[in-house]
Design an enzyme around this catalytic site. Structure first.
Site, short mmCIF file in Angstrom:
data_model
loop_
_atom_site.label_atom_id
_atom_site.label_comp_id
_atom_site.label_asym_id
_atom_site.label_seq_id
_atom_site.Cartn_x
_atom_site.Cartn_y
_atom_site.Cartn_z
N PRO A 94 3.69 1.12 -69.27
CA PRO A 94 3.30 0.24 -70.39
C PRO A 94 1.94 0.55 -70.99
CG PRO A 94 3.04 -0.89 -68.30
CD PRO A 94 3.72 0.40 -67.99
N TYR A 102 11.41 4.35 -54.59
CA TYR A 102 10.00 4.33 -54.23
C TYR A 102 9.86 4.40 -52.70
CZ TYR A 102 9.90 2.39 -58.99
OH TYR A 102 10.09 2.16 -60.33
#
Length: 285
Positions: free
Chosen positions: A203, A56
């Site tokens: 999710p 990231y």
């Protein structure tokens, strides 16, 4: 009653609903200031598990979290991942599980996060071009040296999990999984049997949950949002599931955290369970 906490590795207690920091902008300016505010608000709301990675921003996300949260409050776990590197020749990101690369990324993570030990380190991906024993052996050596507390894996199959557990003590697995995408169901089942934390990434199906009529219907009946229903379903699915939804907006963060208090009825649970097939061969993950 759904358990609200889980002990990773049997001893590291976290609240099950965590936060994924991947989407936080890190460039200087107003967006970065907002990112710092989101990370701090997550901790204010009681989040104790925050997920980041070297990938990231090449460590920029780790630096952002340290700026926002250091010195870290007691009980906060910031977990990071290594094993993906930028090619010096092309500038492209690629899998890189060479021991020297893993060691270097761990050293940089320690520096960026301003800690002497990473309490949970996950291998971002298995590198098929590096022997598994070499990749995991390097991480085990870092653990023995006290620079890493616990080890986890990401995007693995049941067979790979079994192979890895012969080399290291695997305490967490981070695979893609949500109410509409259960390709890795067999991996979750294996983790539950072994008491291994399962951290589903993506999710809430990147917003697709809200477009699904059945999820929207359940949300309306519970006076909740589709995102909250998707997260509540994950928390209800298994006590080893630790969702890490990410957002760059405080309003969405607060919505996500509130999902921990949402309770599904048995009828809701059955309706949501029917949205995707659960039966998958053990090697399809």
């Amino acid at each position: 009653m759904t358990a609200t906490t889980f002990r990773i590795g049997g001893d590291l207690s976290v609240r099950r609903l965590g936060f994924g920091a991947m989407g936080l902008p890190t460039e200087p300016g107003p967006a970065r200031a907002l990112s710092l505010g989101v990370a701090r608000r997550a901790v204010e709301l009681g989040v104790t598990l925050i997920d980041t990675a070297h990938l990231y921003g090449g460590g920029a996300n780790e630096e952002l979290l340290a700026e926002a949260l250091y010195p870290y409050p007691d009980g906060l776990l910031v977990t990071t991942k290594v094993g993906v590197a930028r090619s010096a020749e092309t500038g492209e990101w690629r899998l890189d599980g060479r021991p020297d690369v893993l060691r270097d990324q761990v050293e940089n993570a320690l520096r960026r996060l301003r800690v002497e030990r990473l309490e949970l380190l996950q291998l971002h991906r298995l590198d098929p071009e590096v022997p598994l024993a070499d990749q995991l052996g390097a991480l085990r050596e870092l653990q023995t040296a006290g620079k890493v507390g616990r080890l986890g894996l990401s995007e693995i199959s049941v067979a790979e999990l079994e192979q890895a557990r012969e080399i290291i003590d695997v305490v967490s697995v981070q695979n893609r999984y949500n109410v509409l995408d259960r390709e890795h169901e067999s991996v979750l089942v294996a983790c539950e049997a072994a008491g291994i934390a399962f951290l589903p990434w993506r999710p809430v199906a990147w917003g697709k949950s809200g477009a699904h009529a059945e999820i929207a219907a359940v949300a309306a009946e519970l006076d909740a949002t589709p995102t909250q229903v998707a997260l509540a379903w994950l928390l209800d699915r298994s006590p080893v599931v630790l969702p890490i939804p990410g957002t760059a907006r405080i309003g969405h963060l607060e919505e996500n955290v509130a999902a921990a208090d949402l309770r599904l009825t048995p009828a809701h649970r059955d309706r949501l369970a029917a949205l995707a097939p659960l039966d998958r061969p053990a090697d399809q993950s």
